[in-house]
Design a protein around this motif. Structure first.
Motif, short mmCIF file in Angstrom:
data_model
loop_
_atom_site.label_atom_id
_atom_site.label_comp_id
_atom_site.label_asym_id
_atom_site.label_seq_id
_atom_site.Cartn_x
_atom_site.Cartn_y
_atom_site.Cartn_z
N LEU A 1 16.03 -29.89 -4.15
CA LEU A 1 15.90 -29.07 -5.34
C LEU A 1 14.89 -27.95 -5.10
CD1 LEU A 1 15.75 -31.93 -8.00
CD2 LEU A 1 17.67 -30.40 -7.60
N GLN A 2 15.06 -26.86 -5.79
CA GLN A 2 14.12 -25.73 -5.68
C GLN A 2 12.87 -26.08 -6.48
OE1 GLN A 2 14.77 -23.16 -3.75
NE2 GLN A 2 12.82 -22.14 -4.11
N VAL A 3 11.72 -26.11 -5.83
CA VAL A 3 10.48 -26.50 -6.48
C VAL A 3 9.61 -25.28 -6.74
CG1 VAL A 3 10.48 -28.81 -5.47
CG2 VAL A 3 9.37 -26.92 -4.24
N GLU A 4 8.59 -25.48 -7.56
CA GLU A 4 7.64 -24.40 -7.84
C GLU A 4 7.07 -23.85 -6.54
OE1 GLU A 4 4.50 -25.58 -10.41
OE2 GLU A 4 5.73 -25.61 -12.20
N GLY A 5 7.02 -22.55 -6.43
CA GLY A 5 6.48 -21.93 -5.23
C GLY A 5 7.49 -21.74 -4.14
N GLY A 6 8.67 -22.35 -4.30
CA GLY A 6 9.74 -22.17 -3.31
C GLY A 6 9.59 -23.04 -2.08
N GLY B 1 -4.44 -44.55 2.54
CA GLY B 1 -3.24 -44.77 1.73
C GLY B 1 -2.23 -43.65 1.83
N TRP B 2 -2.69 -42.44 2.16
CA TRP B 2 -1.78 -41.30 2.24
C TRP B 2 -1.21 -41.16 3.65
CZ3 TRP B 2 -0.24 -38.81 -2.00
CH2 TRP B 2 -1.05 -38.85 -3.14
N ALA B 3 0.09 -40.94 3.73
CA ALA B 3 0.72 -40.52 4.99
C ALA B 3 0.70 -39.00 5.06
CB ALA B 3 2.13 -41.06 5.09
N HIS B 4 1.27 -38.36 4.05
CA HIS B 4 1.27 -36.89 3.97
C HIS B 4 1.16 -36.49 2.51
CE1 HIS B 4 3.34 -37.64 7.84
NE2 HIS B 4 2.63 -36.62 8.22
N LYS B 5 0.46 -35.39 2.27
CA LYS B 5 0.27 -34.91 0.90
C LYS B 5 1.02 -33.59 0.70
CE LYS B 5 -3.60 -35.70 -1.31
NZ LYS B 5 -5.03 -35.73 -1.73
N THR B 6 1.48 -33.40 -0.51
CA THR B 6 2.16 -32.19 -0.92
C THR B 6 2.01 -32.08 -2.42
OG1 THR B 6 4.26 -30.97 -0.76
CG2 THR B 6 4.40 -33.31 -1.30
N THR B 7 2.58 -31.06 -3.03
CA THR B 7 2.70 -30.97 -4.47
C THR B 7 4.06 -30.36 -4.77
OG1 THR B 7 0.32 -30.68 -4.81
CG2 THR B 7 1.76 -30.05 -6.62
N LEU B 8 4.97 -31.17 -5.29
CA LEU B 8 6.32 -30.72 -5.59
C LEU B 8 6.62 -31.00 -7.06
CD1 LEU B 8 8.26 -32.26 -2.55
CD2 LEU B 8 7.16 -30.01 -2.67
N ARG B 9 7.02 -29.96 -7.77
CA ARG B 9 7.52 -30.15 -9.13
C ARG B 9 8.53 -29.05 -9.41
NH1 ARG B 9 2.32 -28.07 -10.24
NH2 ARG B 9 1.47 -30.15 -10.46
N LEU B 10 9.41 -29.31 -10.36
CA LEU B 10 10.40 -28.30 -10.72
C LEU B 10 9.77 -27.25 -11.62
CD1 LEU B 10 13.63 -30.39 -11.38
CD2 LEU B 10 12.75 -29.45 -9.24
N PRO B 11 10.21 -26.01 -11.53
CA PRO B 11 9.67 -24.97 -12.41
C PRO B 11 9.85 -25.35 -13.88
CG PRO B 11 11.01 -24.00 -10.66
CD PRO B 11 11.21 -25.47 -10.59
N GLY B 12 8.77 -25.22 -14.66
CA GLY B 12 8.82 -25.56 -16.08
C GLY B 12 9.13 -27.02 -16.31
N ALA B 13 8.62 -27.87 -15.43
CA ALA B 13 8.98 -29.29 -15.45
C ALA B 13 8.69 -29.93 -16.80
CB ALA B 13 8.21 -30.03 -14.36
N LEU C 1 11.81 -35.82 -9.79
CA LEU C 1 11.58 -34.40 -10.03
C LEU C 1 12.28 -33.93 -11.30
CD1 LEU C 1 11.92 -33.05 -6.37
CD2 LEU C 1 9.83 -33.06 -7.74
N GLU C 2 13.51 -34.37 -11.48
CA GLU C 2 14.27 -33.95 -12.67
C GLU C 2 13.67 -34.51 -13.95
OE1 GLU C 2 18.73 -33.34 -10.73
OE2 GLU C 2 18.17 -35.30 -11.54
N ALA C 3 12.92 -35.62 -13.84
CA ALA C 3 12.26 -36.20 -15.01
C ALA C 3 10.89 -35.58 -15.26
CB ALA C 3 12.11 -37.71 -14.83
N GLY C 4 10.55 -34.53 -14.51
CA GLY C 4 9.30 -33.82 -14.75
C GLY C 4 8.12 -34.31 -13.95
N GLY C 5 8.33 -35.29 -13.08
CA GLY C 5 7.22 -35.83 -12.31
C GLY C 5 6.73 -34.87 -11.24
N THR C 6 5.48 -35.04 -10.85
CA THR C 6 4.90 -34.27 -9.75
C THR C 6 4.83 -35.17 -8.52
OG1 THR C 6 3.56 -32.91 -11.23
CG2 THR C 6 2.88 -33.03 -8.92
N VAL C 7 5.57 -34.83 -7.49
CA VAL C 7 5.56 -35.60 -6.25
C VAL C 7 4.35 -35.15 -5.44
CG1 VAL C 7 6.78 -36.09 -4.10
CG2 VAL C 7 8.05 -35.92 -6.25
N ARG C 8 3.44 -36.10 -5.17
CA ARG C 8 2.20 -35.77 -4.46
C ARG C 8 2.26 -36.12 -2.98
NH1 ARG C 8 -0.79 -32.95 -4.02
NH2 ARG C 8 -2.90 -33.76 -4.20
#
Length: 581
Positions: A67-72, A88-100, A150-157
């Motif tokens: 899916l296309q996330v904020e920031g592209g 506890g972290w393997a890799h970190k990111t911040t993914l959310r849909l625009p206007g989630a 993502l479609e439910a508005g969650g932020t994938v960290r």
């Protein structure tokens, strides 16, 4: 198209290749015979067919396209020890849909490091040396559950550390090192969804600190509101129990496993790991439902529009009990039929501390007004053996990311390299359980053959029927989970100057603490029943007994009966949350 026309190009198989193929099938073909000529033609014809598919461009099902996330652009990084003190972290990111927007808006969610998140590495808790190209693949698809979050508005960290190839019940086999328990660093978080448990439990530890109930001051790093773990034998429930959070292995086929590394489709489950019953129900509602791809789903699996409103149903049930004055410490469980599974308290290795704590938690239901009885399911004592024999022979096939017999969507770019001497050398002193699985599979094949595996499959049906029958008389069944409180990480797994990779030289130092950990959990993977790990008390640890770590209780429901499991767990809390004990 005829065989002859397919084989008119330059042949790629010669007579030596043909004889090698025959030898691999335990027969020979007479040299210089008509058979040799014919089967050489067949071999080259087949190879031409393979080349035709090899030359096709790659294809991903559009339902798994990122899916296309904020920031592209999707970016990630591996946090250092200062940012990631529990590992506890393997890799970190911040993914959310625009206007989630949606039910998960404002929630942070992480996924076990065997889940495909497009743009992030698929780490599997293993060394890149175990993969054919020597590096972890970057996922090109979003697993179904990632898309739904993502479609439910969650932020994938990001992704959370998991045990090496998802095959260990404690938290010191990952190639990145040990995962520390947030309640007491240096002790096990449980596995294989170890990072998920550690990161989610940070919230409870911080709450204890803020309330003055815990005055210790070690670093925790950033946590998560929720996580999605994987469970083939207890890998959601055990780390949840060791870490004091809620972890649900849903009914088999309720949550799609598409885009997640498999150990065996018969026992593959994914599910929520959270700090509350309500959040567990909420995340399950987002994850659940048929996706049209996963072979683990069946006609019993609900379509997305037919997934129960778990949170609404739980709220309505509580509201009705409040209306009649039953949401009290003496009546909250009135009307519930609770079964205490006798054989589960007789599991070898179960400590007296865990036994007594879970029994006290189970018996609390009496004071809450439930009808509580002890029951016997003799076959439960053989559940782990049935699980082992029924599933182990196929595990090497799926660890290698070989596709199953039925049409599904394999992981596109994962290509493990085994079994080799390098594979053994890498894992024997890191996670001997993986090597043991390969040896077990060969052992069954050579000594017993498929007849024993067929027998185990039939007994899996018998075990399912035994639980089903018990659940006609009871709403839920209760068992212990972790056989002991979390043990210390073995000395050989702790990184030092002399041992910078934390690799133990003694295999039994690694293996022994995990023996028996899944005796009360793995049987439910072959039967498919939902099982919730809920925290119910504390156990003492340390040489002086001054440390404490959580103890969990397992709540088992009817298949596709998660709603009743949530009711029982929430009713228990009216008598006081586990952290109050």
């Amino acid at each position: 198209m005829s065989i002859v026309s397919l084989a008119t190009g330059d042949p790629t198989c010669n007579l030596s290749d043909l004889q090698a193929l025959a030898t691999a099938n335990n027969f020979t073909i007479q040299p210089n015979s008509a058979n040799e000529t014919a089967f050489l033609l067949f071999a080259n014809s087949f190879d031409a067919t393979c080349q035709a598919v090899q030359n096709l461009p790659k294809y991903h099902d559009p339902r798994l396209e990122p899916l296309q996330v904020e920031g592209g652009e999707r970016t990630y990084y591996r946090p250092d020890e200062i940012e990631n003190p529990l590992n506890g972290w393997a890799h970190k990111t911040t993914l959310r849909l625009p206007g989630a927007k949606g039910v998960l808006a404002g929630k942070t969610i992480g996924f076990k490091d065997n889940v495909s998140i497009a743009g992030l590495p698929l780490g599997l808790g293993c060394s890149p040396a175990l993969l054919k190209d020597g590096k972890h693949p970057i996922s090109t698809i979003d697993a179904t559950i990632v898309r739904r979050v993502l479609e439910a508005g969650g932020t994938v960290r990001g992704t959370a550390t998991c045990e090496n190839l998802s095959m260990f019940a404690l938290s010191y086999t990952s190639d990145s090192g040990v995962v520390h328990n947030a309640w007491l660093p240096g002790y096990a978080t449980g596995g294989s969804s170890s990072g998920c448990a550690a990161l989610v439990s940070i919230g409870d530890v911080e709450e204890a600190r803020n309330s003055g109930r815990d005055g210790r001051k070690y670093e925790l790093g950033e946590g998560l509101d929720m996580a999605v773990g994987g469970d083939q034998g207890g890998s959601i429930r055990l780390p949840a129990a060791y870490s004091g959070i809620y972890g649900l292995k849903p009914t088999h086929g309720l949550c799609p496993y598409t885009g997640i590394a498999s150990l065996n489709p018969m026992i593959d489950h994914c599910g929520p790991m959270t700090r509350t019953v309500e959040d567990t129900a909420l995340l399950l509602q987002v994850l659940a439902g048929y996706d049209g791809i996963d072979i683990r789903m069946s006609p019993e699996s609900p379509l997305r529009e037919n997934v129960p409103d778990y949170t609404g149903d739980l709220s309505a049930w509580i509201a009705k009990k409040k209306e009649v004055g039953e949401w009290t410490p003496t009546t909250s469980a009135k009307g519930l039929r609770i079964g205490i599974l006798q054989e589960s308290f007789q599991a070898p290795g179960l400590s007296e501390e865990v036994r007594s704590t879970v029994l006290a938690a189970a018996n609390r239901f009496r004071t809450l007004g439930a009808d509580v009885k002890t029951l016997s399911i003799p076959l439960h004592a053989h559940a782990a053996s049935i699980w082992t024999v029924a599933t182990r022979p196929q595990m090497p096939h799926f660890i290698a990311n070989n596709p199953p017999d039925l049409l599904t969507h394999p992981l596109p770019d994962l290509d493990p390299s085994f079994p080799t001497q390098d594979f053994f050398d890498n894992l024997a002193n890191r996670n001997p359980a993986v090597v043991n699985v390969l040896m077990n599979a060969a052992h069954i094949q050579q000594r017993y053959g498929p007849a024993l595996v067929r027998k185990a499959h039939m007994h899996a049906w018998q075990l399912r029927a035994a639980y089903d029958q018990a659940l006609e008389d009871f709403d839920v069944l209760l068992t212990p989970l972790n056989p002991t409180v979390g043990p210390r990480h073995p000395k050989g797994t702790v990184k030092t100057e002399a041992n910078p990779h934390g690799r133990s030289e003694r295999v039994m130092e690694l293996f022994e603490p995990a023996i028996g950990n899944t005796l009360n959990t793995c049987g439910l993977n072959v039967t498919g029943h939902p099982a919730l790990s809920m925290p119910v008390g504390w156990g003492r640890v340390g040489d002086d007994g001054e440390g404490r770590l959580p103890i969990g209780m397992q709540v088992v429901g009817k298949r596709f009966g998660e709603g009743m499991v949530f009711r029982a767990a929430k009713a228990w809390e009216v008598g006081g949350r586990w952290t109050d004990s």
